[in-house]
Motif scaffolding. Sequence first.
Motif, PDB file in Angstrom:
ATOM      1  N   THR A 187      -9.579   7.241   5.994  1.00 46.12           N
ATOM      2  CA  THR A 187      -8.752   6.046   5.812  1.00 46.12           C
ATOM      3  C   THR A 187      -8.447   5.801   4.349  1.00 46.12           C
ATOM      4  O   THR A 187      -7.357   5.357   3.999  1.00 46.12           O
ATOM      5  N   LYS A 188      -9.405   6.126   3.493  1.00 48.74           N
ATOM      6  CA  LYS A 188      -9.108   5.995   2.063  1.00 48.74           C
ATOM      7  C   LYS A 188      -7.913   6.847   1.698  1.00 48.74           C
ATOM      8  O   LYS A 188      -6.986   6.426   1.018  1.00 48.74           O
ATOM      9  N   ASP A 245      -4.857   5.127   3.011  1.00 50.54           N
ATOM     10  CA  ASP A 245      -4.456   4.001   2.172  1.00 50.54           C
ATOM     11  C   ASP A 245      -3.776   4.478   0.904  1.00 50.54           C
ATOM     12  O   ASP A 245      -2.693   4.034   0.543  1.00 50.54           O
ATOM     13  N   ALA A 246      -4.464   5.413   0.285  1.00 52.40           N
ATOM     14  CA  ALA A 246      -3.999   5.825  -1.029  1.00 52.40           C
ATOM     15  C   ALA A 246      -2.672   6.573  -0.963  1.00 52.40           C
ATOM     16  O   ALA A 246      -1.743   6.294  -1.710  1.00 52.40           O
ATOM     17  N   PRO A 264       1.238   5.425   2.650  1.00 49.75           N
ATOM     18  CA  PRO A 264       1.472   4.039   3.054  1.00 49.75           C
ATOM     19  C   PRO A 264       2.152   3.954   4.410  1.00 49.75           C
ATOM     20  O   PRO A 264       1.839   3.092   5.210  1.00 49.75           O
ATOM     21  N   HIS A 293      -5.609   2.805  12.407  1.00 45.64           N
ATOM     22  CA  HIS A 293      -5.161   2.251  11.129  1.00 45.64           C
ATOM     23  C   HIS A 293      -3.672   1.896  11.190  1.00 45.64           C
ATOM     24  O   HIS A 293      -3.269   0.788  10.827  1.00 45.64           O
ATOM     25  N   GLU A 302      -1.793  -1.827  11.410  1.00 45.75           N
ATOM     26  CA  GLU A 302      -0.716  -2.210  10.485  1.00 45.75           C
ATOM     27  C   GLU A 302       0.581  -2.502  11.223  1.00 45.75           C
ATOM     28  O   GLU A 302       1.592  -2.813  10.591  1.00 45.75           O
TER      29      GLU A 302
END
Lengths: 220, 220, 220, 220
Positions: free
Chosen positions: D92-93, D96-97, D100, D159, D163
Amino acid sequence: MSQVEPWLQELLRLNDEEEKMTEKQIKIVQAAVEIFSQKGFAGSSTSEIAQKAGVAEGTIFRHYKTKKELLLSIVAPIMTKLIAPFAVKDFTKVLDAEYPSMEQYLRAIIVNRMEFARKHFAVLKIFLHEIPFHTELREQFQETFSKLVLEKAYKAIRHFQAEGQIIELPAPTTMRLIISTIVGFLITRFLLAPNADWDEEVEIEHTIQFILNGLTLRKA
Amino acid sequence: MSQVEPWLQELLRLNDEEEKMTEKQIKIVQAAVEIFSQKGFAGSSTSEIAQKAGVAEGTIFRHYKTKKELLLSIVAPIMTKLIAPFAVKDFTKVLDAEYPSMEQYLRAIIVNRMEFARKHFAVLKIFLHEIPFHTELREQFQETFSKLVLEKAYKAIRHFQAEGQIIELPAPTTMRLIISTIVGFLITRFLLAPNADWDEEVEIEHTIQFILNGLTLRKA
Amino acid sequence: MSQVEPWLQELLRLNDEEEKMTEKQIKIVQAAVEIFSQKGFAGSSTSEIAQKAGVAEGTIFRHYKTKKELLLSIVAPIMTKLIAPFAVKDFTKVLDAEYPSMEQYLRAIIVNRMEFARKHFAVLKIFLHEIPFHTELREQFQETFSKLVLEKAYKAIRHFQAEGQIIELPAPTTMRLIISTIVGFLITRFLLAPNADWDEEVEIEHTIQFILNGLTLRKA
Amino acid sequence: MSQVEPWLQELLRLNDEEEKMTEKQIKIVQAAVEIFSQKGFAGSSTSEIAQKAGVAEGTIFRHYKTKKELLLSIVAPIMTKLIAPFAVKDFTKVLDAEYPSMEQYLRAIIVNRMEFARKHFAVLKIFLHEIPFHTELREQFQETFSKLVLEKAYKAIRHFQAEGQIIELPAPTTMRLIISTIVGFLITRFLLAPNADWDEEVEIEHTIQFILNGLTLRKA
DNA sequence: CATGAATGAGACTTCATTCAT
DNA sequence: TATGAATGAAGTCTCATTCAT
């Protein structure tokens, strides 16, 4: 005879030929003996021998041109050693001097050859298994045997017959009966029931008495 | 006993099982026996067997899944046959009835087993050579032997000991001495000097007397 | 369409050709299907098939000249059957009449082909595995597919595009996306997780909605 | 992601293990890949591989104990490589990074795996064909896949669901739909119509839009 | 001396196919 | 039609031996 007699020393010295051998070569021979005796010559592979010896496959062939040469280098010397005690130059003198009775003679032979079999068990096994399949081996053995042993053994037999210690069977028959009994004893001891704990001394005694009785006239 | 005893017939009949065999299969077995006995199992090739049998190599494997199965099909039955004469249900009765003296008994066994060895020479040779290398063979033989033969033979020995015909050595020792002598005789006759023309009758007689003398107390 | 449509019956009738078959022949085909699907064509042996079919080895070759002919006799018909529902003579008529909406059409296809896959699972598996290795198979399939299906399917796609039900992607692309999704569904259901108990109805619904959404313009 | 990300480099470096290989061994592997992919594992012969590699047949077995070991040495590593991009420690990092939007993520995966498929086409084909027939392969893949990929992929899906980028289907269903579409794309591109010259960029775009649309709620 | 990769002949075994019964 | 013994080509694999390093 459990001590090595002087007249034998020369013969036996021929055997300690592990001198000029490389350390690796010795390992090869040791590995080969172990594997040959477990699987037979034809059933063993040089690569397995090399592996067990901790040596590269090619190294074997640096010392022995062929696999068979390796076998012979192991087995050929044992033939001489096996026969050595009988290959004495002047046998009857020996007999007169050292073995007044057949019994002592037999006991000496059995004890001595038993030590020999104990020490060289694996190689003897290989020898026995391979001799039917290799003409050279067989012929060499037969020649050595009949040249060095047979006549002398016959002489000894006749010697004891003349002395009235054993009955007058034909020498070859007498010899067959003696050897059968001794070899049967050794095979039972080392091959058939190697783990059975029996009283070796007693068995030897029974065996000797059996031979002596067998070759003595029964009194009516 | 040179004639097949009635009580043996059943046992022996098990052996003539060459019935359901194809003509080619019989040829395969014959060729295999010949080649195995000449070169040993591991030293023989199935292609050579096929060639000698006049058969395609594939045909061998239609009848035997592996080369080893071919070996076992040849060698396993011989074990039973070899032992058959001793695997009698009630041995001492047989002894009482038919063999009043140990001498007659020994003679019967030797003659009978000599005929057997003569007939099955090649297969016996294979058996002897291969038994050290095949665990199944060895175990099967040991089991069969100890179950069917050992106790009965011991009984017979004790029977003759009780009658005072032979001396009171331990049964296993007695047995070892007898078997050594007989096997030594057969090996000499068929393996070591098969071509020597000797007087078989006389040699048998010597052998029997040797055993009997050997197991009889010398009169002081 | 979970019932067989009338226009399909003719096509399907071609398949029930197990008529003239011997009982043994049927068993051979059943055994072959089972073994081919487990081990692949090249990994299966005719003797194993014969054994599982309870038939002599030769019997297979009485009905099929070669092993490959046996394969083709199994796999070739499935190609036609697989395609059958799409090989309709006048497709747009069918569409107008029976499937006013793309959704109904998709649902019909999925349900129908799922039943088909369920029934012919093993044969389909063989077909999928072997098609890359057999030129004839591949060519025959490509020809059948492009002749009987492709244009008609493109027509149907354009039909729904014209009606505004789906977006104007190239017909091959549209078809690829639809087939990928359906085949992916069937493979998951029957090959990857055949034992997972999932709610088939719901999964079908998700799948249909995915395709429909995927081919519909997102409203900004 | 068309460039190799730093976190991938370590994983990928495991693969360039053609180091300790002999020149001949490399040729063997190359020949094997070619032939296995053309004829399947069971349909290929080691003699053909040896011939194409310009090597003695025995040489193959010096490096690989069995034909199957040769197969596995080719196919096993591809499983890890195939999965590598998903086997990230903290997914997930990464998401996220770097990604998007789901769209960027999908595009990265498709492009990256397409390059991979292009490069390892033949081996992938072998892998797909053989996995049903080799239990070890299947189990190893399932384990690797479920351990390294499944949960992480589910996390990524949730994830994007959280969102609001994609709809709330069950994660396995979502995954099945995405993978079906991508794999269907790759198979069409490289297996079914490798020679058709199509506009790859455009097809990728259509495929991505199809997935995104398919997983997005249609606005009523 | 020692290594170990390479060889190629040949080992055992499988298998699709034939054919007499 | 069915059988299954027989085939022989081909398959996988082993192994003694060689040779460049």
